[in-house]
Motif scaffolding. Structure first.
Motif, PDB file in Angstrom:
ATOM      1  N   TRP A  19       0.817  -1.216   0.000  1.00  0.00           N
ATOM      2  CA  TRP A  19       0.000   0.000   0.000  1.00  0.00           C
ATOM      3  C   TRP A  19       0.849   1.263   0.000  1.00  0.00           C
ATOM      4  N   TYR A  73      10.038   3.969   4.814  1.00  0.00           N
ATOM      5  CA  TYR A  73       9.258   3.369   5.907  1.00  0.00           C
ATOM      6  C   TYR A  73      10.032   3.257   7.234  1.00  0.00           C
ATOM      7  N   ARG A 129       2.351 -12.461   7.801  1.00  0.00           N
ATOM      8  CA  ARG A 129       3.319 -12.459   8.889  1.00  0.00           C
ATOM      9  C   ARG A 129       4.573 -11.659   8.523  1.00  0.00           C
ATOM     10  N   ILE A 130       4.954 -11.781   7.243  1.00  0.00           N
ATOM     11  CA  ILE A 130       6.201 -11.129   6.825  1.00  0.00           C
ATOM     12  C   ILE A 130       6.074  -9.609   6.915  1.00  0.00           C
ATOM     13  N   ASN A 131       4.876  -9.082   6.650  1.00  0.00           N
ATOM     14  CA  ASN A 131       4.696  -7.634   6.756  1.00  0.00           C
ATOM     15  C   ASN A 131       4.840  -7.166   8.191  1.00  0.00           C
ATOM     16  N   GLN A 134       6.655  -8.721  10.410  1.00  0.00           N
ATOM     17  CA  GLN A 134       8.085  -8.833  10.729  1.00  0.00           C
ATOM     18  C   GLN A 134       8.865  -7.625  10.218  1.00  0.00           C
ATOM     19  N   VAL A 135       8.462  -7.122   9.051  1.00  0.00           N
ATOM     20  CA  VAL A 135       9.126  -5.924   8.526  1.00  0.00           C
ATOM     21  C   VAL A 135       9.031  -4.806   9.567  1.00  0.00           C
ATOM     22  N   GLY A 136       7.829  -4.625  10.114  1.00  0.00           N
ATOM     23  CA  GLY A 136       7.641  -3.597  11.138  1.00  0.00           C
ATOM     24  C   GLY A 136       8.493  -3.863  12.370  1.00  0.00           C
ATOM     25  N   ILE A 152       0.992  -1.080   9.432  1.00  0.00           N
ATOM     26  CA  ILE A 152       1.068  -2.334   8.691  1.00  0.00           C
ATOM     27  C   ILE A 152      -0.282  -3.043   8.659  1.00  0.00           C
ATOM     28  N   THR A 188      -3.063  -3.157   5.471  1.00  0.00           N
ATOM     29  CA  THR A 188      -3.226  -4.452   4.802  1.00  0.00           C
ATOM     30  C   THR A 188      -4.691  -4.840   4.773  1.00  0.00           C
TER      31      THR A 188
END
Lengths: 251, 261
Positions: free
Chosen positions: A93, A102, B159-161, B163-165, B179, B183
């Motif tokens: 997004w 980010y 889950r991967i998003n 984890q990015v955070g 996040i 989503t």
């Protein structure tokens, strides 16, 4: 013989051990990484590379031993640890520019600084013209470049890359390998790059860490003393590659 | 490209503009034919048109058609605003927080399958037949799809998003805000779309029970007075407004979720 490396130690891993119940996955691993060093980690499939990385990022806490950055135990809140996943992990997004910004926004960097770093990365990666595109509009390889750019933009104390090119074809891999080298040289980040591709490791690394079969230990550290850009057909390159291939064999 | 799928572009344009017109044309022809042979069961388009004009010259219950449409729309919009505020928040809560899901989830699962119109007797007993019970009924009908869509969207976050955070050192509220909610936005928007259509359906049911104004009251009035033309006028107005709302939401979704084409 390689010339002596005078760079200060950035990352120290001391006796890193990880058990899941009775299963010993990482067995007293110790090594140092110098500031701005590019280290590749290779090892047999299933040797615990991912667990190793997850301990470094603090997704798992080690059972024994620890990871120190600048002499203090690593802490994602205090240190800047960045990670490039194997799977595409751009946030769908956000535009390309916002994806790169980010991490900087989470760290609450001043706006001008964020903008300046994002532009630098976009320029370095040739993504400037796609800055307002969404990742879904670009190819998978472009998405992977966004993720790599996002990690370098953090100017991390330690950048971990988990087989980021595992799913790419050879041509794209060569291109992105050069790209990562360019970013690394430009920004001077300290990088741990995990791969199962020995040629890739020799092409990228200043130092290769070879892991043993599970439970993983450091089998050997090999300094790759080759000029850049490296030539994969060069006899010394091939000698390094064969040497590492022999050492990785566990059969 | 001049040709796609073997058809010249111009022909394709004509085809894809023409087909919907053809469909509407066929319905109109069917209507004319059916009303011609069964005038008692179905008023002709001409009769409906003149009834439509009459709703402006001789307002029903001192209200023109536009007034009735606005009365219904106002009820739906008021209920929707409340439902969006509560439904989305509640959906996020039970989607994100496991304890909240354990506590509220079972109650919600019991309430969820009850059709909104089944609440009508209880609501009338408790709150009478004024404005509030109608809005409340629409609220119930719109709240449920919002909660379901929002909580499902939140639960399905990759889950991967997350984890990015975590890797970038985001705290729990940053991860939720930056996040998880983005989503889930397409899914939340699907809930909004469902809520609008179910709100529009429920308001008519609510109005058919007793209201001085509103499209539902026109349907009831036409039905009880054997004025089928009035029923048709109300039904077509309902359809047109429903379709317009749906188009507006589609446009809005493109603005709110531009990455999700």
């Amino acid at each position: 013989m390689p010339t002596e490396d005078n760079r200060p130690i950035k990352v120290e891993v001391k006796n890193l051990t990880k058990r899941f119940g009775d299963l010993l996955v990482l067995d007293h691993m110790s090594f140092n990484i110098r500031k701005g060093e590019f280290v590749c980690v290779v090892g047999p499939t299933g040797c615990g590379k991912s667990t190793f990385l997850n301990c470094l990022t603090r997704i798992h806490m080690p059972s024994e031993g620890d990871l120190y950055i600048d002499g203090v135990p690593a802490d994602p809140k205090k240190h800047n640890i960045s990670f490039v996943f194997q799977e595409p992990s751009a946030l769908p997004w956000l535009t390309v520019a916002d994806n790169i910004a980010y991490g900087l926004k989470i760290k609450r960097l001043p706006k001008e600084e964020t903008e300046q770093r994002v532009n630098q990365i976009l320029d370095l990666m040739g993504l400037q013209e796609f800055r307002n595109a969404y990742p879904g509009e670009l190819s998978v390889s472009a998405e992977q470049r966004i993720i790599i750019g996002r990690s370098f933009a953090m100017k991390p104390d330690l950048l971990l890359m988990d087989e980021p090119y595992g799913q790419m074809d050879v041509k794209m891999r060569f291109y992105l390998e050069d790209e990562v080298i360019r970013l690394w040289k430009e920004l001077g980040s300290t990088v741990i790059f995990i791969t199962h591709n020995i040629e890739e490791a020799v092409y990228l690394a200043e130092k290769v860490l070879i892991l043993t079969n599970k439970p993983a230990k450091i089998k050997e550290e090999i300094v790759i003393d080759l000029p850049r850009p490296r030539d994969i057909t060069d006899s010394r390159f091939i000698a390094y590659r064969n040497d590492i291939t022999d050492k990785i064999k566990w059969w | 490209m001049e040709r796609m799928n073997g058809e010249p572009k111009a022909l394709r344009n004509v085809l894809y503009w023409g087909l919907p017109v053809l469909a509407i044309g066929l319905i109109a022809i069917g209507w004319i034919a059916f009303s011609g042979s069964n005038p008692d069961l179905m008023p002709s388009p001409a009769a409906v048109w003149s009834r439509f004009i009459k709703t402006f010259t001789k307002p029903i219950a001192k209200t023109t058609l536009i007034g009735h449409a606005w009365a219904s729309l106002k009820r739906v919009l008021l209920a929707l605003m409340a439902a969006w505020a509560f439904g989305i928040s509640f959906g996020i809560l039970i989607g994100w927080n496991k304890k909240a899901r354990a506590f509220f989830g079972s109650i919600f699962e019991v309430i969820r399958p009850i059709p909104p119109i089944a609440w009508i007797p209880i609501i009338i007993m408790w709150f009478g037949i004024g404005e509030f019970p109608k809005i409340l009924l629409v609220f119930i009908g719109t709240f449920v799809p919002l909660v379901i869509n929002t909580s499902t969207g939140i639960e399905m976050v990759d889950r991967i998003n997350i984890q990015v955070g975590q890797i970038f050192g985001g705290n729990s509220s940053q991860i939720l805000k930056d996040i998880v909610i983005p989503t889930a936005l397409p899914s939340i928007f699907a809930g909004i779309r469902t809520s609008v259509s179910s709100g529009w359906t429920t308001v008519l049911a609510a109005e058919m029970l007793g209201a001085n104004a509103g499209l539902g009251s026109l349907v009831t009035r036409g039905w009880q007075g054997s004025d089928l033309s009035l029923v048709m006028v109300a039904v077509i107005t309902i359809a047109v407004i429903g379709a317009l709302l749906s188009v507006i939401l589609q446009k809005l979704e493109k603005v709110v979720c531009p990455w999700n084409h």
